[in-house]
Motif scaffolding. Sequence first.
Motif, PDB file in Angstrom:
ATOM      1  N   ASN A 151       0.878  -1.454   0.226  1.00 54.47           N
ATOM      2  CA  ASN A 151      -0.032   0.191  -0.122  1.00 54.47           C
ATOM      3  C   ASN A 151       0.817   1.218   0.100  1.00 54.47           C
ATOM      4  OD1 ASN A 151      -1.977   2.134   0.706  1.00 54.47           O
ATOM      5  ND2 ASN A 151      -3.281   0.457   1.500  1.00 54.47           N
ATOM      6  N   TYR A 152       1.800   1.377   0.670  1.00 58.71           N
ATOM      7  CA  TYR A 152       2.795   2.624   1.162  1.00 58.71           C
ATOM      8  C   TYR A 152       3.377   2.833  -0.264  1.00 58.71           C
ATOM      9  CZ  TYR A 152       6.555   5.786   1.972  1.00 58.71           C
ATOM     10  OH  TYR A 152       7.461   6.798   1.752  1.00 58.71           O
ATOM     11  N   TRP A 153       3.982   1.644  -0.944  1.00 56.65           N
ATOM     12  CA  TRP A 153       4.903   1.684  -2.289  1.00 56.65           C
ATOM     13  C   TRP A 153       3.891   2.285  -3.376  1.00 56.65           C
ATOM     14  CZ3 TRP A 153       4.084  -0.808  -6.845  1.00 56.65           C
ATOM     15  CH2 TRP A 153       5.103  -0.620  -7.811  1.00 56.65           C
ATOM     16  N   ALA A 154       2.656   1.552  -3.462  1.00 54.39           N
ATOM     17  CA  ALA A 154       1.751   2.114  -4.520  1.00 54.39           C
ATOM     18  C   ALA A 154       1.217   3.400  -4.405  1.00 54.39           C
ATOM     19  CB  ALA A 154       0.766   0.913  -4.673  1.00 54.39           C
ATOM     20  N   ASN A 155       0.988   3.699  -3.281  1.00 58.02           N
ATOM     21  CA  ASN A 155       0.227   5.061  -3.119  1.00 58.02           C
ATOM     22  C   ASN A 155       1.446   6.072  -3.155  1.00 58.02           C
ATOM     23  OD1 ASN A 155      -2.435   5.010  -2.738  1.00 58.02           O
ATOM     24  ND2 ASN A 155      -2.305   3.819  -0.736  1.00 58.02           N
ATOM     25  N   ALA A 156       2.554   5.968  -2.655  1.00 58.29           N
ATOM     26  CA  ALA A 156       3.672   7.056  -2.762  1.00 58.29           C
ATOM     27  C   ALA A 156       4.010   7.295  -4.192  1.00 58.29           C
ATOM     28  CB  ALA A 156       4.625   6.538  -2.001  1.00 58.29           C
ATOM     29  N   ARG A 157       3.871   6.077  -5.161  1.00 51.38           N
ATOM     30  CA  ARG A 157       4.419   6.278  -6.560  1.00 51.38           C
ATOM     31  C   ARG A 157       3.380   6.362  -7.555  1.00 51.38           C
ATOM     32  NH1 ARG A 157       7.806   4.152  -3.441  1.00 51.38           N
ATOM     33  NH2 ARG A 157      10.126   4.043  -3.753  1.00 51.38           N
ATOM     34  N   LEU A 158       2.001   6.273  -7.111  1.00 47.80           N
ATOM     35  CA  LEU A 158       0.932   6.451  -7.807  1.00 47.80           C
ATOM     36  C   LEU A 158       0.109   7.170  -7.599  1.00 47.80           C
ATOM     37  CD1 LEU A 158       0.248   2.649  -8.653  1.00 47.80           C
ATOM     38  CD2 LEU A 158       1.618   4.119 -10.028  1.00 47.80           C
ATOM     39  N   THR A 159      -0.687   7.142  -6.364  1.00 50.42           N
ATOM     40  CA  THR A 159      -1.958   8.008  -6.077  1.00 50.42           C
ATOM     41  C   THR A 159      -1.571   9.346  -5.521  1.00 50.42           C
ATOM     42  OG1 THR A 159      -3.035   5.849  -5.043  1.00 50.42           O
ATOM     43  CG2 THR A 159      -3.772   8.190  -4.240  1.00 50.42           C
ATOM     44  N   PHE A 160      -0.300   9.413  -4.602  1.00 45.10           N
ATOM     45  CA  PHE A 160      -0.014  10.664  -4.282  1.00 45.10           C
ATOM     46  C   PHE A 160       1.454  11.206  -4.645  1.00 45.10           C
ATOM     47  CE2 PHE A 160      -2.700   8.739  -0.992  1.00 45.10           C
ATOM     48  CZ  PHE A 160      -3.872   9.511  -1.136  1.00 45.10           C
ATOM     49  N   ALA A 161       1.856  10.735  -6.140  1.00 41.91           N
ATOM     50  CA  ALA A 161       3.130  11.089  -6.496  1.00 41.91           C
ATOM     51  C   ALA A 161       3.176  12.384  -6.718  1.00 41.91           C
ATOM     52  CB  ALA A 161       3.209  10.425  -7.992  1.00 41.91           C
ATOM     53  N   ALA A 162       2.194  13.330  -7.103  1.00 44.53           N
ATOM     54  CA  ALA A 162       2.421  14.802  -7.244  1.00 44.53           C
ATOM     55  C   ALA A 162       2.562  15.562  -5.931  1.00 44.53           C
ATOM     56  CB  ALA A 162       1.098  15.467  -7.877  1.00 44.53           C
ATOM     57  N   GLN A 163       2.056  14.846  -4.675  1.00 44.69           N
ATOM     58  CA  GLN A 163       2.334  15.458  -3.501  1.00 44.69           C
ATOM     59  C   GLN A 163       3.372  14.897  -2.772  1.00 44.69           C
ATOM     60  OE1 GLN A 163      -2.301  15.061  -2.567  1.00 44.69           O
ATOM     61  NE2 GLN A 163      -1.200  15.150  -0.769  1.00 44.69           N
ATOM     62  N   SER A 164       4.039  13.966  -3.177  1.00 45.19           N
ATOM     63  CA  SER A 164       4.847  13.246  -2.411  1.00 45.19           C
ATOM     64  C   SER A 164       6.460  13.325  -2.954  1.00 45.19           C
ATOM     65  CB  SER A 164       4.782  11.520  -2.668  1.00 45.19           C
ATOM     66  OG  SER A 164       5.572  10.766  -1.860  1.00 45.19           O
ATOM     67  N   ASN A 165       7.323  13.430  -2.056  1.00 44.60           N
ATOM     68  CA  ASN A 165       8.729  13.470  -2.454  1.00 44.60           C
ATOM     69  C   ASN A 165       9.397  12.023  -2.811  1.00 44.60           C
ATOM     70  OD1 ASN A 165      11.476  13.879  -2.566  1.00 44.60           O
ATOM     71  ND2 ASN A 165      11.747  14.688  -0.627  1.00 44.60           N
ATOM     72  N   HIS A 166       9.726  11.916  -4.110  1.00 49.34           N
ATOM     73  CA  HIS A 166       9.864  10.488  -4.758  1.00 49.34           C
ATOM     74  C   HIS A 166      11.399   9.974  -3.839  1.00 49.34           C
ATOM     75  CE1 HIS A 166       6.832  10.121  -7.774  1.00 49.34           C
ATOM     76  NE2 HIS A 166       7.220  11.453  -7.873  1.00 49.34           N
ATOM     77  N   THR A 167      12.212  10.660  -3.345  1.00 55.23           N
ATOM     78  CA  THR A 167      13.334  10.366  -2.717  1.00 55.23           C
ATOM     79  C   THR A 167      12.852   9.537  -1.273  1.00 55.23           C
ATOM     80  OG1 THR A 167      13.662  12.478  -1.705  1.00 55.23           O
ATOM     81  CG2 THR A 167      14.699  12.039  -3.728  1.00 55.23           C
TER      82      THR A 167
END
Length: 133
Positions: free
Chosen positions: A56-72
Amino acid sequence: MHRIAPALIAQLFSFLSVGALATALQYAIATLLALAAGLDLVAASTIGFLISAVFNYWANARLTFAAQSNHTRDRGQQLRFAAMVVLGCAMNAVLLRIAVSLGMHAVLAQLIATAGVLAANFALGHLWVFRRH
């Protein structure tokens, strides 16, 4: 009337899609542990919940909230997600235990618990976990 932003609707759809996959994983693990291993329903569901949280963390960080999230690697985000998982896991266990104690079938009880956790997790994910700080 207040319109919901299309981006928020897309984000909710992505969150629900990721959540459906994570929930399927949780249910599969819980079913296997409860039926095949004879583990208590709440314990089996809790283990499934925790394992599915990684996906869930992996997918939401990279897909759902990618625009809000820091990819590092964002330790703060990971800690906030961990706090959300602990809260969601506790909510799942409490709601499941209450529903079962009221005589509900295990499947219906789990669906009710899942709905409660889903609502809380979307709000926390959008407003706190994946928000740029």
